[in-house]
Scaffold this motif. Sequence first.
Motif, mmCIF file in Angstrom:
data_model
loop_
_atom_site.group_PDB
_atom_site.id
_atom_site.type_symbol
_atom_site.label_atom_id
_atom_site.label_comp_id
_atom_site.label_asym_id
_atom_site.label_seq_id
_atom_site.Cartn_x
_atom_site.Cartn_y
_atom_site.Cartn_z
ATOM 1 N N UNK A 13 1.116 7.714 -7.596
ATOM 2 C CA UNK A 13 2.333 8.164 -6.935
ATOM 3 C C UNK A 13 2.340 7.708 -5.482
ATOM 4 N N UNK A 14 3.469 7.940 -4.835
ATOM 5 C CA UNK A 14 3.576 7.677 -3.400
ATOM 6 C C UNK A 14 3.057 8.905 -2.657
ATOM 7 N N UNK A 15 2.759 8.789 -1.368
ATOM 8 C CA UNK A 15 2.313 9.965 -0.630
ATOM 9 C C UNK A 15 3.335 11.091 -0.693
ATOM 10 N N UNK A 16 2.878 12.295 -1.017
ATOM 11 C CA UNK A 16 3.702 13.501 -1.100
ATOM 12 C C UNK A 16 4.834 13.366 -2.114
ATOM 13 N N UNK B 267 7.281 11.469 -2.313
ATOM 14 C CA UNK B 267 8.605 11.109 -1.813
ATOM 15 C C UNK B 267 8.596 9.609 -1.530
ATOM 16 N N UNK C 27 0.832 -1.218 0.000
ATOM 17 C CA UNK C 27 0.000 0.000 0.000
ATOM 18 C C UNK C 27 0.863 1.264 0.000
ATOM 19 N N UNK C 28 1.884 1.236 -0.833
ATOM 20 C CA UNK C 28 2.788 2.383 -0.870
ATOM 21 C C UNK C 28 2.402 3.366 -1.965
ATOM 22 N N UNK C 29 1.717 2.881 -3.017
ATOM 23 C CA UNK C 29 1.356 3.785 -4.106
ATOM 24 C C UNK C 29 -0.154 3.771 -4.287
ATOM 25 N N UNK C 30 -0.657 4.815 -4.920
ATOM 26 C CA UNK C 30 -2.089 4.891 -5.145
ATOM 27 C C UNK C 30 -2.434 6.036 -6.070
ATOM 28 N N UNK C 31 -3.705 6.097 -6.430
ATOM 29 C CA UNK C 31 -4.170 7.174 -7.299
ATOM 30 C C UNK C 31 -4.262 8.467 -6.504
ATOM 31 N N UNK C 32 -3.869 9.551 -7.144
ATOM 32 C CA UNK C 32 -4.022 10.861 -6.528
ATOM 33 C C UNK C 32 -4.597 11.822 -7.548
ATOM 34 N N UNK C 33 -5.150 12.907 -7.050
ATOM 35 C CA UNK C 33 -5.790 13.922 -7.888
ATOM 36 C C UNK C 33 -6.938 13.307 -8.674
ATOM 37 N N UNK C 34 -7.481 14.061 -9.593
ATOM 38 C CA UNK C 34 -8.529 13.513 -10.438
ATOM 39 C C UNK C 34 -8.558 14.252 -11.766
#
Lengths: 227, 179
Positions: free
Chosen positions: A154-157, A159, A140-147
């Motif tokens: 990306x990874x959180x923030x 980094x 659970x290190x990467x995921x969808x962000x924005x829309x």
Amino acid sequence: MIEFILNGLPVKAEEGWTVLETAKFYGLEIPTLCHHEGLTEFGGCRLCLVEIGEPPKSKLVTSCTYPVEAGLVVRTDTNRVWAARRMMIELMISVAPGSKVLQDLASKFGVTRVRFTPRNEECILCGLCVRMCAEQMDGRAIGFQQRGHKRKISTPFDIRSEECRLCGACMYICPACQLRCQGPNAETALCNACLTMDPTCLEHYDELQCWMYDAGRCGTCVREKKS
Amino acid sequence: MDTDTTKIQSLIDKHRGLKKNLIAILLDVQESFNYLPPESLRQVAKSLDMPLIDILGVATFYRAFSLKPRGKHMCLVCLGTACHVRGGQKILEEIERKLGVPAGENTPDGQFTLETVACLGCCAIGPVVVVDGEYNGHATIRKVGPILDKCAKPKKSGQKRKAGAKPAGRRGGRTARKK
């Protein structure tokens, strides 16, 4: 057992199977990108579209997420299905022209032009890496962000994530972030070098008479029929 | 920092630390800090026992949340179809010129944050400019000054703006529209 019609033939499927699973069981080839055995279905790449229902009211559904039901009428290789798949390939090539998987699909399905400006990204947002990381690697290190057009994986923030163990499973499973083979026209967005080879069939054969059926068809007959 | 931690924890406890209340928690954090600090997201993730990336997925998905500090006053310019047809783009350009920042940015003095929205659901009074929750309908370029001045009172640069904008008050705007 559930009985339904697949490409004009009565077939039987287990309870809970998807159309894609049944088609695979009967040796029908349906192209997929975001589907992977062992991961939950996503239904995002829209390559596995099939036509269900009778023609005036038929509709396109993703076979990877559509569970079989009794009396279903499915066709996997109509012109409408092929047109939709070509469109999807064209759109995805315009996003990630560097992918060999996509270039191969384009040649196979006869996508000979890309009408969109190439974006030269390395992600088609199929979500395979996200599911791989979460479900198989328990990372659970990467995921969808924005829309919308800003949507990214990306990874959180942005980094290095504390959860990431650098296992590389996300890169292993990615269909987009690898180099494509260097064909003669490799500098354009669309390679299509495979299309310049001689077609394996010169005539149009019925679906079940095609002797490339098991191995994955060359697609010549559909191309010939269309033009 | 320690006070912040306890503050965030109290907000999480207020929602009984349930995963389903994630958005409510984030909205509360957003309200008390005016944005979502990275540390708060980490703390929420830890308390709710959720992966940080899922929290970020939610926080970046909704426009209500901001990961950057926001200005004191929120200025929203509608660029939906109805407002676009009635010149929303020109009003945005005017506000950008007045504040000196492009859409999506804060003014350097931290007073304003300028954002665009796709539709506010009140197309009849378009073009719409919302400042601090107050809807200013039938906005014109001339009305932009007074609208912004309403909330930026004790500012040095605000006085200059006020002086220039006064003659083009409500009446000026109306006559301009009639022409």
